[in-house]
Design a protein around this motif. Structure first.
Motif, PDB file in Angstrom:
ATOM      1  N   ILE A 228       3.004  -0.992  15.453  1.00  0.00           N
ATOM      2  CA  ILE A 228       3.824  -2.210  14.950  1.00  0.00           C
ATOM      3  C   ILE A 228       4.631  -0.795  13.902  1.00  0.00           C
ATOM      4  N   ASP A 229       5.665  -1.379  13.702  1.00  0.00           N
ATOM      5  CA  ASP A 229       6.860  -0.572  13.120  1.00  0.00           C
ATOM      6  C   ASP A 229       7.605  -1.301  12.305  1.00  0.00           C
TER       7      ASP A 229
ATOM      8  N   SER B 100     -12.316 -10.113   9.323  1.00  0.00           N
ATOM      9  CA  SER B 100     -12.267  -9.219   8.921  1.00  0.00           C
ATOM     10  C   SER B 100     -12.628  -8.404   7.998  1.00  0.00           C
TER      11      SER B 100
ATOM     12  N   THR C 135       5.886  -7.403   8.265  1.00  0.00           N
ATOM     13  CA  THR C 135       4.488  -6.673   9.812  1.00  0.00           C
ATOM     14  C   THR C 135       3.586  -7.396  10.489  1.00  0.00           C
TER      15      THR C 135
ATOM     16  N   TYR D 280       0.780  -1.231  -0.063  1.00  0.00           N
ATOM     17  CA  TYR D 280       0.205  -0.229  -0.025  1.00  0.00           C
ATOM     18  C   TYR D 280       0.870   1.203   0.155  1.00  0.00           C
ATOM     19  N   LYS D 281       1.838   1.751   0.384  1.00  0.00           N
ATOM     20  CA  LYS D 281       2.576   2.138   1.133  1.00  0.00           C
ATOM     21  C   LYS D 281       3.639   3.420   0.414  1.00  0.00           C
TER      22      LYS D 281
ATOM     23  N   ARG E 258     -17.022  -5.909   7.595  1.00  0.00           N
ATOM     24  CA  ARG E 258     -16.093  -4.992   7.969  1.00  0.00           C
ATOM     25  C   ARG E 258     -17.078  -4.167   9.079  1.00  0.00           C
TER      26      ARG E 258
ATOM     27  N   SER F 279      -0.724  -1.596  12.676  1.00  0.00           N
ATOM     28  CA  SER F 279       0.018  -1.384  12.131  1.00  0.00           C
ATOM     29  C   SER F 279      -0.460  -0.832  10.676  1.00  0.00           C
ATOM     30  N   GLY F 280      -1.411  -0.305  10.583  1.00  0.00           N
ATOM     31  CA  GLY F 280      -1.830   0.196   9.335  1.00  0.00           C
ATOM     32  C   GLY F 280      -3.250   1.336   9.653  1.00  0.00           C
ATOM     33  N   LEU F 281      -3.570   2.389   8.306  1.00  0.00           N
ATOM     34  CA  LEU F 281      -4.332   3.015   8.633  1.00  0.00           C
ATOM     35  C   LEU F 281      -5.198   3.267   7.046  1.00  0.00           C
ATOM     36  N   THR F 282      -5.509   1.753   5.910  1.00  0.00           N
ATOM     37  CA  THR F 282      -6.267   1.514   5.382  1.00  0.00           C
ATOM     38  C   THR F 282      -8.102   1.840   5.495  1.00  0.00           C
TER      39      THR F 282
ATOM     40  N   GLY G 196     -13.950  -6.315   3.532  1.00  0.00           N
ATOM     41  CA  GLY G 196     -15.390  -5.454   3.711  1.00  0.00           C
ATOM     42  C   GLY G 196     -15.509  -6.372   1.831  1.00  0.00           C
ATOM     43  N   LYS G 197     -14.601  -7.875   1.472  1.00  0.00           N
ATOM     44  CA  LYS G 197     -14.653  -8.192   0.387  1.00  0.00           C
ATOM     45  C   LYS G 197     -16.104  -9.344   0.853  1.00  0.00           C
TER      46      LYS G 197
ATOM     47  N   PRO H 262      -4.572  -3.887  10.767  1.00  0.00           N
ATOM     48  CA  PRO H 262      -3.986  -3.480   9.203  1.00  0.00           C
ATOM     49  C   PRO H 262      -4.735  -2.123   9.276  1.00  0.00           C
TER      50      PRO H 262
ATOM     51  N   THR I 183      -7.894  -9.777   3.495  1.00  0.00           N
ATOM     52  CA  THR I 183      -8.043 -10.002   2.153  1.00  0.00           C
ATOM     53  C   THR I 183      -6.354  -9.253   1.644  1.00  0.00           C
TER      54      THR I 183
HETATM   55  N1  LIG Z   1       3.144   0.071  10.002  1.00  0.00           N
HETATM   56  C1  LIG Z   1       4.577  -0.391   9.306  1.00  0.00           C
HETATM   57  O1  LIG Z   1       5.592  -0.328   9.174  1.00  0.00           O
HETATM   58  C2  LIG Z   1       3.467  -1.553   7.994  1.00  0.00           C
HETATM   59  C3  LIG Z   1       3.995  -1.942   7.577  1.00  0.00           C
HETATM   60  C4  LIG Z   1       3.165  -2.915   6.398  1.00  0.00           C
HETATM   61  C5  LIG Z   1       2.155  -1.839   6.197  1.00  0.00           C
HETATM   62  N2  LIG Z   1       1.400  -0.686   6.753  1.00  0.00           N
HETATM   63  C6  LIG Z   1       0.129  -0.476   6.689  1.00  0.00           C
HETATM   64  O2  LIG Z   1      -0.610  -1.220   6.426  1.00  0.00           O
HETATM   65  C7  LIG Z   1      -1.677  -1.079   5.995  1.00  0.00           C
HETATM   66  C8  LIG Z   1      -1.866  -2.316   5.307  1.00  0.00           C
HETATM   67  O3  LIG Z   1      -1.186  -2.721   3.964  1.00  0.00           O
HETATM   68  P1  LIG Z   1      -1.051  -3.490   2.737  1.00  0.00           P
HETATM   69  O4  LIG Z   1       0.334  -3.863   2.422  1.00  0.00           O
HETATM   70  O5  LIG Z   1      -1.798  -4.734   3.842  1.00  0.00           O
HETATM   71  O6  LIG Z   1      -2.549  -2.889   2.471  1.00  0.00           O
HETATM   72  P2  LIG Z   1      -3.715  -3.758   1.465  1.00  0.00           P
HETATM   73  O7  LIG Z   1      -2.767  -5.630   0.799  1.00  0.00           O
HETATM   74  O8  LIG Z   1      -3.835  -3.070   0.596  1.00  0.00           O
HETATM   75  O9  LIG Z   1      -4.173  -4.362   2.348  1.00  0.00           O
HETATM   76  C9  LIG Z   1      -5.274  -3.242   3.371  1.00  0.00           C
HETATM   77  C10 LIG Z   1      -6.859  -3.797   3.292  1.00  0.00           C
HETATM   78  O10 LIG Z   1      -7.370  -3.292   4.403  1.00  0.00           O
HETATM   79  C11 LIG Z   1      -9.083  -2.915   4.115  1.00  0.00           C
HETATM   80  N3  LIG Z   1      -9.132  -1.717   3.289  1.00  0.00           N
HETATM   81  C12 LIG Z   1      -9.481  -1.055   2.638  1.00  0.00           C
HETATM   82  N4  LIG Z   1      -9.893  -0.084   2.161  1.00  0.00           N
HETATM   83  C13 LIG Z   1     -10.683   0.114   3.509  1.00  0.00           C
HETATM   84  C14 LIG Z   1     -11.691   0.936   4.078  1.00  0.00           C
HETATM   85  N5  LIG Z   1     -12.100   2.594   3.663  1.00  0.00           N
HETATM   86  N6  LIG Z   1     -11.601   0.542   5.511  1.00  0.00           N
HETATM   87  C15 LIG Z   1     -11.250   0.009   6.285  1.00  0.00           C
HETATM   88  N7  LIG Z   1     -10.780  -1.407   5.616  1.00  0.00           N
HETATM   89  C16 LIG Z   1      -9.645  -1.232   4.029  1.00  0.00           C
HETATM   90  C17 LIG Z   1      -9.180  -4.388   2.672  1.00  0.00           C
HETATM   91  O11 LIG Z   1      -9.099  -5.444   3.055  1.00  0.00           O
HETATM   92  P3  LIG Z   1     -10.437  -5.871   3.295  1.00  0.00           P
HETATM   93  O12 LIG Z   1     -11.352  -5.569   1.724  1.00  0.00           O
HETATM   94  O13 LIG Z   1     -10.321  -7.874   2.873  1.00  0.00           O
HETATM   95  O14 LIG Z   1     -10.811  -5.256   4.352  1.00  0.00           O
HETATM   96  C18 LIG Z   1      -7.420  -4.391   1.842  1.00  0.00           C
HETATM   97  O15 LIG Z   1      -7.081  -5.655   1.620  1.00  0.00           O
HETATM   98  C19 LIG Z   1      -1.480   0.160   4.887  1.00  0.00           C
HETATM   99  O16 LIG Z   1      -2.247   1.733   6.057  1.00  0.00           O
HETATM  100  C20 LIG Z   1      -0.032   0.106   5.353  1.00  0.00           C
HETATM  101  O17 LIG Z   1       0.793   1.412   4.759  1.00  0.00           O
HETATM  102  C21 LIG Z   1       2.136  -0.395   7.907  1.00  0.00           C
END
Ligand SMILES: NC(=O)c1ccc[n+]([C@@H]2O[C@H](COP(=O)([O-])OP(=O)(O)OC[C@H]3O[C@@H](n4cnc5c(N)ncnc54)[C@H](OP(=O)(O)O)[C@@H]3O)[C@@H](O)[C@H]2O)c1
Length: 331
Positions: free
Chosen positions: A271-272, A181, A134, A45-46, A202, A246-249, A183-184, A224, A160
């Motif tokens: 988690i960083d 949990s 992560t 995502y980043k 969700r 760990s995240g903010l999607t 959204g798909k 996440p 997912t």
């Molecule tokens: N802290 C750290 O070191 C670190 C490391 C890696 C990633 N991250 C962060 O973790 C997050 C996830 O990363 P990723 O690479 O796994 O991304 P990703 O593959 O896009 O997964 C994020 C998942 O979040 C859900 N989602 C998306 N939009 C949403 C919304 N508006 N409301 C609720 N759920 C939503 C979706 O899953 P569903 O459809 O299944 O709900 C999506 O597949 C990001 O914010 C990323 O920046 C942080």
């Protein structure tokens, strides 16, 4: 030694940014004491944020994005590595202010590198990539906090996605009862295949009336997603449980109360992966090769793409449409 190569580059333009393939020379790469032949990177995502004008991730242009990579050392002035070593890099400034993994070559500080653990291939390392690291770090911290396979259900949000799918797979292999949990709605079979025992929407986590303390449903959660999801699930954690965020999607603002913390002793674990200390980093990669290794890493690999196919893959993950992990073959 190669004279030129094609890499994926983001450039700043007057009205935003453009991203695409361009021809570079080794001299175009930044300073660093190790030159790496990059075999694989991955899509996170980043990375999508780093390629977006409003992403607020890239800190310099032009930039080769790619926050993780696995490859082979071509030359090294760092005493920890020598030519031929197989290595992994995630985080630090990679793909943010320093050339990242979307290139067949990169040069970087050897202190950012981790040796590829025994028994893991370069491709497997990037099936996991930053997302797997992560997820593993989340599980590691939650186990230090006391979660146990027989301690009750665990929730994984954004199940997912990259971090979520890895967490579901890892935890179920370790014998935890995982609720996913998502959204798909169409991905129930996928999540069951990864090992989830229960799949909820969700809205089941974050919809409905928000209470300071709700029914205690989970011994812990890997989250996440953040935002309203985190606020809601904190009120659903059992006594002494924990949440690894760990995240903010789902958003960066979290509106909560102190009650889960002071009446149920809930711990919120940050988690960083980016600046995770080297000793922990190496331990997590060793665990990814052994006790935290997902049951079938190939199940987590959704797509393997070439550098030229990155624009579509980045758009999909930015739009919340991606599933599992996309590996990028860099050469
Ligand atoms: N802290 C750290 O070191 C670190 C490391 C890696 C990633 N991250 C962060 O973790 C997050 C996830 O990363 P990723 O690479 O796994 O991304 P990703 O593959 O896009 O997964 C994020 C998942 O979040 C859900 N989602 C998306 N939009 C949403 C919304 N508006 N409301 C609720 N759920 C939503 C979706 O899953 P569903 O459809 O299944 O709900 C999506 O597949 C990001 O914010 C990323 O920046 C942080």
């Amino acid at each position: 030694m190669v004279s030129s190569f094609n890499a994926f580059l983001v450039r700043q333009e007057e009205n935003g940014v453009t991203a695409g393939m361009t021809t570079l020379a080794l001299d175009d790469l930044p300073a660093g004491d190790v030159l790496v032949e990059v075999h694989y990177s991955s899509v996170n995502y980043k990375d999508a944020l780093a390629c977006s004008p409003d992403g607020r991730v890239a800190r310099r242009y032009p930039l080769i994005p790619g926050i993780d990579l696995a490859g082979v050392v071509l030359s090294s002035a760092n005493p920890r590595f020598r030519e031929g070593d197989e290595v992994i890099a995630t985080g630090y400034e990679l793909g943010v202010s320093h050339a990242g993994g979307y290139s067949p070559y990169t040069r970087l500080p050897g202190d950012w590198l981790v040796p590829l653990p025994d028994g893991m291939t370069l491709k497997e390392a990037m099936i996991y990539g930053t997302a797997g690291f992560t997820a593993a770090l989340s599980v590691h911290r939650m186990e230090q906090c006391g979660i146990r396979p027989d301690g009750g259900k665990l929730l994984v949000t954004g199940a997912t996605g990259g971090v979520g799918s890895m967490a579901v797979s890892m935890l179920s292999r370790r014998g935890y009862e995982v609720t996913a949990s998502t959204g798909k709605a169409a991905e129930r079979d996928y999540l069951t295949m990864l090992g989830a025992r229960e799949i909820i929407s969700r809205d089941e986590v974050s919809g409905g009336e928000r209470k300071a303390l709700g029914k205690a449903r989970w011994q812990g959660a890997v989250d996440p997603v953040g935002g309203g999801t985190l606020a809601a699930l904190l009120s659903q954690i059992s006594y002494g449980g924990c949440v690894a965020v760990s995240g903010l999607t789902g958003g960066s603002a979290v509106e909560t109360t102190v009650f889960p913390f002071i009446l149920r002793g809930v711990s919120l674990l940050g988690i960083d992966s980016v600046y995770c200390p080297k000793d922990v980093r190496e331990e997590i990669w060793r665990r990814l090769a052994t006790d935290l290794r997902p049951r079938d890493p190939a199940l987590l690999l959704e797509r393997e793409i070439a550098l030229e196919e990155l624009p579509d893959a980045l758009a999909a993950i930015r739009g919340g449409q991606a599933r599992g992990r996309t590996v990028v073959k860099c050469r």
